[in-house]
Design a protein around this motif. Structure first.
Motif, PDB file in Angstrom:
ATOM      1  N   LYS A  83      -1.734  -0.320  -8.550  1.00  0.00           N
ATOM      2  CA  LYS A  83      -1.485  -1.694  -9.434  1.00  0.00           C
ATOM      3  C   LYS A  83      -1.840  -2.893  -8.702  1.00  0.00           C
ATOM      4  O   LYS A  83      -2.001  -3.917  -9.327  1.00  0.00           O
ATOM      5  CB  LYS A  83       0.052  -1.576 -10.046  1.00  0.00           C
ATOM      6  CG  LYS A  83       0.025  -0.602 -10.971  1.00  0.00           C
ATOM      7  CD  LYS A  83       1.777  -0.571 -11.593  1.00  0.00           C
ATOM      8  CE  LYS A  83       1.746   0.396 -12.654  1.00  0.00           C
ATOM      9  NZ  LYS A  83       3.055   0.780 -12.886  1.00  0.00           N
ATOM     10  N   VAL A  84      -1.557  -2.854  -7.200  1.00  0.00           N
ATOM     11  CA  VAL A  84      -1.780  -4.093  -6.305  1.00  0.00           C
ATOM     12  C   VAL A  84      -2.352  -3.587  -5.235  1.00  0.00           C
ATOM     13  O   VAL A  84      -1.971  -2.507  -4.648  1.00  0.00           O
ATOM     14  CB  VAL A  84      -0.482  -4.770  -6.090  1.00  0.00           C
ATOM     15  CG1 VAL A  84      -0.770  -5.824  -5.301  1.00  0.00           C
ATOM     16  CG2 VAL A  84       0.330  -5.340  -7.145  1.00  0.00           C
ATOM     17  N   GLU A 113       8.366  -3.522   6.629  1.00  0.00           N
ATOM     18  CA  GLU A 113       8.905  -4.868   6.220  1.00  0.00           C
ATOM     19  C   GLU A 113       8.386  -5.569   5.020  1.00  0.00           C
ATOM     20  O   GLU A 113       8.178  -6.877   5.055  1.00  0.00           O
ATOM     21  CB  GLU A 113       8.780  -5.823   7.639  1.00  0.00           C
ATOM     22  CG  GLU A 113       9.487  -5.370   8.801  1.00  0.00           C
ATOM     23  CD  GLU A 113       9.572  -6.304  10.017  1.00  0.00           C
ATOM     24  OE1 GLU A 113       8.855  -7.279   9.932  1.00  0.00           O
ATOM     25  OE2 GLU A 113      10.299  -6.081  10.940  1.00  0.00           O
ATOM     26  N   ILE A 114       8.395  -4.729   4.170  1.00  0.00           N
ATOM     27  CA  ILE A 114       7.914  -5.172   2.634  1.00  0.00           C
ATOM     28  C   ILE A 114       8.944  -4.631   1.782  1.00  0.00           C
ATOM     29  O   ILE A 114       9.676  -3.602   2.122  1.00  0.00           O
ATOM     30  CB  ILE A 114       6.404  -4.704   2.494  1.00  0.00           C
ATOM     31  CG1 ILE A 114       6.153  -3.280   2.613  1.00  0.00           C
ATOM     32  CG2 ILE A 114       5.401  -5.635   3.236  1.00  0.00           C
ATOM     33  CD1 ILE A 114       4.907  -2.686   2.242  1.00  0.00           C
ATOM     34  N   SER A 115       8.822  -4.903   0.409  1.00  0.00           N
ATOM     35  CA  SER A 115       9.603  -4.245  -0.486  1.00  0.00           C
ATOM     36  C   SER A 115       9.231  -2.903  -0.953  1.00  0.00           C
ATOM     37  O   SER A 115       7.880  -2.360  -0.840  1.00  0.00           O
ATOM     38  CB  SER A 115       9.574  -5.010  -1.838  1.00  0.00           C
ATOM     39  OG  SER A 115       8.492  -5.018  -2.380  1.00  0.00           O
ATOM     40  N   GLN A 116      10.231  -1.999  -1.431  1.00  0.00           N
ATOM     41  CA  GLN A 116       9.760  -0.681  -2.069  1.00  0.00           C
ATOM     42  C   GLN A 116       8.935  -0.913  -3.265  1.00  0.00           C
ATOM     43  O   GLN A 116       8.113  -0.119  -3.326  1.00  0.00           O
ATOM     44  CB  GLN A 116      11.095  -0.053  -2.172  1.00  0.00           C
ATOM     45  CG  GLN A 116      11.182   1.597  -2.938  1.00  0.00           C
ATOM     46  CD  GLN A 116      10.720   1.284  -4.448  1.00  0.00           C
ATOM     47  OE1 GLN A 116      11.451   0.714  -5.014  1.00  0.00           O
ATOM     48  NE2 GLN A 116      10.241   2.238  -4.898  1.00  0.00           N
ATOM     49  N   GLN A 117       9.288  -1.936  -3.860  1.00  0.00           N
ATOM     50  CA  GLN A 117       8.157  -2.158  -5.090  1.00  0.00           C
ATOM     51  C   GLN A 117       6.797  -2.204  -4.718  1.00  0.00           C
ATOM     52  O   GLN A 117       5.802  -1.715  -5.407  1.00  0.00           O
ATOM     53  CB  GLN A 117       8.736  -3.510  -6.025  1.00  0.00           C
ATOM     54  CG  GLN A 117      10.123  -3.128  -6.666  1.00  0.00           C
ATOM     55  CD  GLN A 117      11.325  -3.536  -5.707  1.00  0.00           C
ATOM     56  OE1 GLN A 117      11.293  -3.833  -4.618  1.00  0.00           O
ATOM     57  NE2 GLN A 117      12.493  -3.160  -6.326  1.00  0.00           N
ATOM     58  N   ALA A 118       6.526  -3.005  -3.557  1.00  0.00           N
ATOM     59  CA  ALA A 118       5.372  -2.919  -3.237  1.00  0.00           C
ATOM     60  C   ALA A 118       4.589  -1.800  -2.907  1.00  0.00           C
ATOM     61  O   ALA A 118       3.317  -1.437  -3.199  1.00  0.00           O
ATOM     62  CB  ALA A 118       5.069  -3.997  -1.816  1.00  0.00           C
ATOM     63  N   ILE A 119       5.481  -0.842  -2.232  1.00  0.00           N
ATOM     64  CA  ILE A 119       4.947   0.552  -1.889  1.00  0.00           C
ATOM     65  C   ILE A 119       4.481   1.185  -3.079  1.00  0.00           C
ATOM     66  O   ILE A 119       3.412   1.606  -3.416  1.00  0.00           O
ATOM     67  CB  ILE A 119       5.989   1.289  -0.986  1.00  0.00           C
ATOM     68  CG1 ILE A 119       6.109   0.557   0.386  1.00  0.00           C
ATOM     69  CG2 ILE A 119       5.313   2.632  -0.733  1.00  0.00           C
ATOM     70  CD1 ILE A 119       4.962   0.384   1.087  1.00  0.00           C
ATOM     71  N   ASN A 120       5.442   1.167  -4.006  1.00  0.00           N
ATOM     72  CA  ASN A 120       5.210   1.859  -5.462  1.00  0.00           C
ATOM     73  C   ASN A 120       3.793   1.262  -5.896  1.00  0.00           C
ATOM     74  O   ASN A 120       3.123   2.161  -6.548  1.00  0.00           O
ATOM     75  CB  ASN A 120       6.317   1.571  -6.175  1.00  0.00           C
ATOM     76  CG  ASN A 120       6.302   2.301  -7.581  1.00  0.00           C
ATOM     77  OD1 ASN A 120       5.604   1.826  -8.465  1.00  0.00           O
ATOM     78  ND2 ASN A 120       6.901   3.414  -7.778  1.00  0.00           N
ATOM     79  N   LYS A 121       3.553  -0.215  -6.076  1.00  0.00           N
ATOM     80  CA  LYS A 121       2.399  -0.894  -6.614  1.00  0.00           C
ATOM     81  C   LYS A 121       1.168  -0.461  -5.931  1.00  0.00           C
ATOM     82  O   LYS A 121       0.322   0.120  -6.503  1.00  0.00           O
ATOM     83  CB  LYS A 121       2.608  -2.160  -6.845  1.00  0.00           C
ATOM     84  CG  LYS A 121       3.583  -2.752  -7.668  1.00  0.00           C
ATOM     85  CD  LYS A 121       3.612  -4.211  -7.584  1.00  0.00           C
ATOM     86  CE  LYS A 121       4.784  -4.782  -8.735  1.00  0.00           C
ATOM     87  NZ  LYS A 121       5.050  -6.005  -8.476  1.00  0.00           N
ATOM     88  N   TYR A 122       1.359  -0.293  -4.548  1.00  0.00           N
ATOM     89  CA  TYR A 122       0.207   0.333  -3.755  1.00  0.00           C
ATOM     90  C   TYR A 122      -0.130   1.688  -4.137  1.00  0.00           C
ATOM     91  O   TYR A 122      -1.403   2.025  -4.305  1.00  0.00           O
ATOM     92  CB  TYR A 122       0.448   0.207  -2.128  1.00  0.00           C
ATOM     93  CG  TYR A 122       0.588  -1.116  -1.624  1.00  0.00           C
ATOM     94  CD1 TYR A 122       0.252  -2.311  -2.291  1.00  0.00           C
ATOM     95  CD2 TYR A 122       1.454  -1.365  -0.476  1.00  0.00           C
ATOM     96  CE1 TYR A 122       0.433  -3.629  -1.846  1.00  0.00           C
ATOM     97  CE2 TYR A 122       1.748  -2.567   0.026  1.00  0.00           C
ATOM     98  CZ  TYR A 122       1.298  -3.515  -0.804  1.00  0.00           C
ATOM     99  OH  TYR A 122       1.562  -5.023  -0.256  1.00  0.00           O
ATOM    100  N   GLU A 123       0.850   2.432  -4.235  1.00  0.00           N
ATOM    101  CA  GLU A 123       0.636   4.086  -4.415  1.00  0.00           C
ATOM    102  C   GLU A 123       0.292   4.105  -5.813  1.00  0.00           C
ATOM    103  O   GLU A 123      -0.603   5.206  -6.130  1.00  0.00           O
ATOM    104  CB  GLU A 123       1.875   4.703  -4.262  1.00  0.00           C
ATOM    105  CG  GLU A 123       2.277   5.011  -2.808  1.00  0.00           C
ATOM    106  CD  GLU A 123       3.392   5.924  -2.493  1.00  0.00           C
ATOM    107  OE1 GLU A 123       3.628   5.962  -1.335  1.00  0.00           O
ATOM    108  OE2 GLU A 123       4.034   6.387  -3.648  1.00  0.00           O
ATOM    109  N   ASN A 124       0.529   3.360  -6.852  1.00  0.00           N
ATOM    110  CA  ASN A 124       0.104   3.622  -8.168  1.00  0.00           C
ATOM    111  C   ASN A 124      -1.213   2.651  -8.547  1.00  0.00           C
ATOM    112  O   ASN A 124      -1.705   2.406  -9.571  1.00  0.00           O
ATOM    113  CB  ASN A 124       1.316   3.321  -9.269  1.00  0.00           C
ATOM    114  CG  ASN A 124       2.204   4.376  -8.913  1.00  0.00           C
ATOM    115  OD1 ASN A 124       1.820   5.503  -9.341  1.00  0.00           O
ATOM    116  ND2 ASN A 124       3.486   4.033  -8.628  1.00  0.00           N
TER     117      ASN A 124
END
Length: 107
Positions: free
Chosen positions: A37-38, A24-35
């Motif tokens: 960045k956040v 229940e979070i954004s796909q952009q958040a997952i991308n940032k976690y994997e890269n």
């Protein structure tokens, strides 16, 4: 840093969007976690670890081996066995344990 998120996600064969929907979070958040960045907050980390059946230590890369005794990945099939085992009486659990021990000795 969530070092093993991408590896775990790929092992489960799910997309970033699918994982985002589950958490229940954004796909952009997952991308940032994997890269890297956040960093996710602790509740998101816990949700990830619970979903993948790993420890927080493994998820963040504190221990690199998921095969160590403290970082065992539990498959869906194993979760189902545990769920059903918990429904048994103590006597039935004792019988199942004996059966497993006998089976392991015969291997």
């Amino acid at each position: 840093m969530v070092k093993n998120l991408k590896v775990l996600r790929k092992e489960k064969n799910i997309s970033q969007q699918q994982l985002a929907n589950i958490l229940e979070i954004s796909q952009q958040a997952i991308n940032k976690y994997e890269n890297h960045k956040v960093e996710p907050d602790i509740s998101t980390l816990i949700a990830m670890a619970d979903y993948f059946g790993v420890t927080l230590d493994y998820l963040v890369g504190r221990f690199e081996s998921e095969d160590s005794e403290d970082n065992v990945v539990i498959t869906d099939s194993e979760k189902e066995l545990i769920f059903n085992f918990k429904k048994l009486t103590e006597s039935e659990k004792t019988g199942v344990k004996a059966l497993i021990e006998t089976f392991n000795k015969l291997k």
